[in-house]
Design an enzyme around this catalytic site. Structure first.
Site, PDB file in Angstrom:
ATOM      1  N   ASN A 196      21.636  24.349  21.481  1.00 39.36           N
ATOM      2  CA  ASN A 196      20.872  24.384  20.236  1.00 39.36           C
ATOM      3  C   ASN A 196      21.359  25.554  19.392  1.00 39.36           C
ATOM      4  O   ASN A 196      21.863  26.544  19.917  1.00 39.36           O
ATOM      5  CB  ASN A 196      19.375  24.559  20.553  1.00 39.36           C
ATOM      6  CG  ASN A 196      18.507  24.498  19.308  1.00 39.36           C
ATOM      7  OD1 ASN A 196      18.736  23.672  18.422  1.00 39.36           O
ATOM      8  ND2 ASN A 196      17.515  25.361  19.229  1.00 39.36           N
ATOM      9  N   HIS A 231      19.868  28.213  16.411  1.00 39.82           N
ATOM     10  CA  HIS A 231      18.596  28.698  15.877  1.00 39.82           C
ATOM     11  C   HIS A 231      18.868  29.805  14.861  1.00 39.82           C
ATOM     12  O   HIS A 231      19.671  30.698  15.125  1.00 39.82           O
ATOM     13  CB  HIS A 231      17.719  29.225  17.015  1.00 39.82           C
ATOM     14  CG  HIS A 231      16.352  29.620  16.559  1.00 39.82           C
ATOM     15  ND1 HIS A 231      15.379  28.694  16.250  1.00 39.82           N
ATOM     16  CD2 HIS A 231      15.816  30.839  16.314  1.00 39.82           C
ATOM     17  CE1 HIS A 231      14.293  29.336  15.853  1.00 39.82           C
ATOM     18  NE2 HIS A 231      14.528  30.626  15.876  1.00 39.82           N
TER      19      HIS A 231
END
Length: 187
Positions: free
Chosen positions: A107, A109
């Site tokens: 991911n 972020h």
């Protein structure tokens, strides 16, 4: 060449950046599927323009998270996807996907985790008055933005910045950092 799936919920700017790096030959990967939980998201248009297959769903059309994640895993396996890249996917990944792709989900972020996890990290950092924020790429675990950190890049918050100008600089950083980190991970 690894087959990857990109999960997105919004405009798909990181998806586009990854597509561009693949086209340039800088990133050796094949995007086998784009998964999107928002039928109106612009990420879908980006995928269609590049002839990338999509799996689009609405979570509310399923009994629970296990049900829609089971269908996603089926779609991923049909396409021999080896690695999952979250790029603005605004859902927590559940046990079904985590167990099927253990240590193979990353991911991005828009903060220097562990600071400012969750939604609106840019707004959180801006409103907190910090002088430095940034971008984190991490492996996904069962928590919200809690998985092991792979890479981080600081972004200064400048005098006179607005939330919007900060967001532009964060996104500019994301668009080169994510493909670069993926190149290393997938090699």
């Amino acid at each position: 060449m690894k087959k990857i799936a990109i999960f997105a919920s919004g405009s798909g700017t990181n998806l586009q950046s990854i597509v561009d790096y693949i086209k340039q030959g800088t990133l050796q990967a094949e995007i086998a599927l784009v998964v999107c939980d928002q039928p109106g998201a612009f990420a879908i248009e980006r995928a269609k323009k590049e002839n990338i297959p999509t799996f689009i769903f609405k979570a509310k059309d399923y009994e629970n998270k296990v049900a829609f994640e089971t269908e996603i895993v089926k779609e991923l396996r049909e396409r021999d996807v080896e690695f999952i890249v979250l790029a603005g996917y605004m859902r927590l990944i559940g046990e079904t996907l985590l167990s099927a792709y253990s240590h193979k989900i990353v991911n991005i972020h828009p903060s220097l985790l562990p600071a400012f996890p969750g939604k609106d990290a840019i707004g959180q950092a801006f409103n907190a008055g910090v002088k430095i924020t940034g971008v984190t790429i991490h492996y996904v675990d069962e928590g919200m933005d809690t998985g092991p950190i792979i890479a981080q890049q600081a972004v200064d918050i400048l005098d006179g910045d607005t939330r919007d100008t900060l967001q532009v600089r964060i996104q500019d950083t994301e668009h080169w950092l994510y493909p670069d980190v993926l190149r290393k991970i997938l090699a």
